[in-house]
Design an enzyme around this catalytic site. Structure first.
Site, mmCIF file in Angstrom:
data_model
loop_
_atom_site.group_PDB
_atom_site.id
_atom_site.type_symbol
_atom_site.label_atom_id
_atom_site.label_comp_id
_atom_site.label_asym_id
_atom_site.label_seq_id
_atom_site.Cartn_x
_atom_site.Cartn_y
_atom_site.Cartn_z
ATOM 1 N N HIS A 55 2.939 -5.045 -0.742
ATOM 2 C CA HIS A 55 1.689 -4.313 0.054
ATOM 3 C C HIS A 55 0.876 -5.011 0.917
ATOM 4 C CE1 HIS A 55 -0.918 -0.724 0.820
ATOM 5 N NE2 HIS A 55 -1.804 -1.704 0.688
ATOM 6 N N HIS A 57 -0.788 -5.276 5.036
ATOM 7 C CA HIS A 57 -1.270 -4.855 6.251
ATOM 8 C C HIS A 57 -1.560 -5.958 7.088
ATOM 9 C CE1 HIS A 57 -2.231 -1.096 4.132
ATOM 10 N NE2 HIS A 57 -3.209 -1.629 3.420
ATOM 11 N N ARG A 208 -6.965 10.780 0.633
ATOM 12 C CA ARG A 208 -8.025 11.008 1.488
ATOM 13 C C ARG A 208 -7.652 11.418 2.899
ATOM 14 N NH1 ARG A 208 -9.654 5.598 2.363
ATOM 15 N NH2 ARG A 208 -8.759 4.736 0.560
ATOM 16 N N GLU A 233 -9.026 3.409 -5.554
ATOM 17 C CA GLU A 233 -9.421 2.186 -5.289
ATOM 18 C C GLU A 233 -10.920 1.758 -5.452
ATOM 19 O OE1 GLU A 233 -8.516 0.539 -1.267
ATOM 20 O OE2 GLU A 233 -8.870 -1.487 -1.901
ATOM 21 N N HIS A 267 -3.316 -0.057 -6.023
ATOM 22 C CA HIS A 267 -4.544 -0.330 -6.547
ATOM 23 C C HIS A 267 -4.456 0.546 -7.944
ATOM 24 C CE1 HIS A 267 -5.473 -2.128 -2.812
ATOM 25 N NE2 HIS A 267 -5.566 -0.941 -2.172
ATOM 26 N N ASP A 318 -2.049 -7.185 0.524
ATOM 27 C CA ASP A 318 -2.828 -6.123 1.146
ATOM 28 C C ASP A 318 -3.576 -6.623 2.359
ATOM 29 O OD1 ASP A 318 -4.387 -3.783 1.534
ATOM 30 O OD2 ASP A 318 -5.331 -3.783 -0.156
HETATM 31 C C1 NGQ Z 1 -6.306 -0.129 4.870
HETATM 32 N N1 NGQ Z 1 -7.139 -1.179 2.757
HETATM 33 O O1 NGQ Z 1 -5.309 1.164 4.787
HETATM 34 O O2 NGQ Z 1 -6.063 -0.910 5.250
HETATM 35 C C2 NGQ Z 1 -7.130 0.043 3.486
HETATM 36 C C3 NGQ Z 1 -8.580 0.639 4.113
HETATM 37 C C4 NGQ Z 1 -8.812 2.953 3.765
HETATM 38 C C5 NGQ Z 1 -7.465 -0.964 1.595
HETATM 39 N N2 NGQ Z 1 -7.718 0.009 0.878
HETATM 40 C C6 NGQ Z 1 -8.547 1.744 4.667
HETATM 41 N N3 NGQ Z 1 -7.607 -2.107 0.750
HETATM 42 O O3 NGQ Z 1 -8.358 2.717 2.619
HETATM 43 O O4 NGQ Z 1 -9.197 4.000 4.279
HETATM 44 ZN ZN ZN Z 2 -3.720 -1.332 1.635
#
Ligand code: NGQ
Ligand code: ZN
Length: 451
Positions: A55, A57, A208, A233, A267, A318
């Site tokens: 995972h 980004h 979400r 998370e 997570h 991540d």
């Molecule tokens: C993300 N990162 O998609 O990059 C997310 C943040 C979210 C992590 N959750 C954005 N660690 O979850 O809304």
């Molecule tokens: Zn992520």
């Protein structure tokens, strides 16, 4: 065809001496233990399989260390996310390519030979789609190609700011309709078609960001490919999910989505005992990202209970704030030690090495989550191999599992000597052959972005 010879290697059956690995067309053709090196064998000391960062980004590597300044309000995941969104809004496709290339070079130097790229930065800075909807995916594929890392591209579907609410302006580069996402998937398949060792999956971003009808509509687009989603998370995310549905995120997914071995829940930090057991039983992989989860103040995964229930996990980098196999696995175990005030929490049984247990889980879980049917140093697997420097002071005099313990708990990432990705030796002496050029291009991008 290449013939490699290792004095020691970790095979699926365990440690073996005098191992010859024959590589052809990027894959392992044969593994033979107990044979002396022959003329023409390339000789090394000690080999372990490369792991997957399941995972990532990639673009967030560009802001590593830039969100460590306390804001006016309580600093949390959610304020970090605002900083991350602002950074995401600045990046051009060239920036993404430069940042991803260095990231993948670093992953290889630190023991990761495959990346699950959970990719949601799709559109132009004003939110308009690029002429090729998958322009950014093309750039990710270019970075993977240049670095040699195995790519599992996970295009992400993102439609809401939270549980049904409209997306906000800072999220405009991520947003797709279901129809647009179908086109994006087709274009993304095209983007990786000619990339050796690449495959694809889909990534509904989170409960979400994806409504139930949208989730149902996009799952068939995965065909038989892997599915990855962020879940549970943050405590606030659990509370919002409860307010929305009366259920917690992991519970909701287990009851309303076809969660099985194809799925990876990223997570899964906040679970009840029932959720821990049910997730373990589902066969899905928990995608743990211990360094990021610590960085973002997420909480501590119920690893001991999850493993006791037979759960499977893999690791991901991540946010890529710090990248390394050893860093992730060490953080995972140390989180458990701090929580339980014990040592060697995840070793599994008396007398067992913690490093070995962590490594075996991460290898199997990463392969499952990214649909690699063969994993490890075995015929048919991609030739993804990491050799360790047995002259490193933390490895001196060790053999077998003690080598893994030494590497994971007592070195930074400087114990890695060579790395082969798809049979190509891209890292030698701990340095990727593109390191200097990739740093130069990354630095040029980031200097412009932070100016
Ligand atoms: C993300 N990162 O998609 O990059 C997310 C943040 C979210 C992590 N959750 C954005 N660690 O979850 O809304
Ligand atoms: Zn992520």
């Amino acid at each position: 065809m290449t013939r490699l010879h290792f004095a020691f290697a970790l095979l699926p059956s365990g440690w073996a001496n005098d191992v010859q690995v024959v590589v052809a067309d990027g894959a392992i053709a044969s593994v033979t233990a107990g044979v002396a090196p022959s003329a023409g064998d390339e000789r090394h000391q000690l080999a372990v399989p490369g792991l997957a960062s399941l995972h990532s980004h990639a673009f967030q590597r560009g802001m590593a260390g830039l969100a460590e300044l306390r804001g006016d309000t309580t600093d949390t995941f959610w304020t970090w996310r605002e900083t991350m969104y602002r950074f995401a809004l600045t990046m051009t496709p060239d920036d993404v390519a430069a940042v991803a290339t260095l990231l993948y070079v670093e992953m290889l130097e630190r023991g990761f030979t495959r990346v699950g790229e959970f990719h949601y930065l799709h559109h132009d800075r004003d939110g308009a789609p690029y002429a090729n909807l998958a322009e950014m995916a093309v750039r990710i594929a270019e970075a993977a190609s240049a670095s040699g890392i195995g790519l599992t591209l996970l295009p992400s579907f993102y439609a809401h700011s939270t549980f049904g609410a409209a997306p906000h302006a800072g999220q405009r580069r991520f947003i797709c309709s279901v129809d647009q996402f179908a086109t994006l998937m087709t274009a993304s398949r095209e983007a990786i078609r000619d990339l050796p060792g690449a495959n694809i999956g889909i990534a509904p971003h989170s409960l979400r960001a994806v409504a139930p009808d949208e989730l149902a509509a996009i799952i068939p687009l995965a065909k038989a490919d892997p599915i990855q989603i962020h879940a549970a998370e943050q405590v606030r995310e659990v509370e919002d999910c409860l307010a929305w549905s009366g259920q917690r995120p992991v519970q909701w997914l287990l009851e309303h989505a076809p969660v099985d071995q194809r799925w990876c829940l990223i997570h899964a930090t906040h679970m009840t005992e029932q959720e821990v057991t049910a997730l373990a039983r589902s066969g899905a992989v928990a995608g743990l990202c211990p360094v990021t989860e610590a960085s973002l103040g997420d909480g501590i995964f119920s690893a001991r209970e999850f493993l006791a229930a037979g759960g499977r996990f893999g690791i991901g980098t991540d946010s890529n704030v710090l990248v390394g196999v050893a860093d992730e696995l060490r953080q995972l175990e140390y989180g458990q030690r701090l929580k339980h005030r014990e040592r060697n929490v995840l070793s599994g049984r008396p007398g067992a090495s913690t490093g070995r247990a962590l490594f075996d889980h991460a290898l199997a879980g990463g392969a499952q989550a990214l649909a690699q049917t063969k994993a490890g140093l075995a015929p048919g697997a991609r030739a993804d191999i990491v050799s360790l420097d047995t002259a490193h002071p933390s490895l001196a005099g060790r053999s077998g599992d003690a080598v893994l313990d030494g590497w994971l708990f007592a070195t930074g990432s400087d114990a890695i000597d060579c790395v082969w990705a798809g049979g190509d030796r891209v890292v030698a002496g701990g340095r990727h052959r593109l390191r200097d050029k990739a740093r130069e291009q990354f630095n040029a991008s980031v200097r412009r972005l932070v100016a």
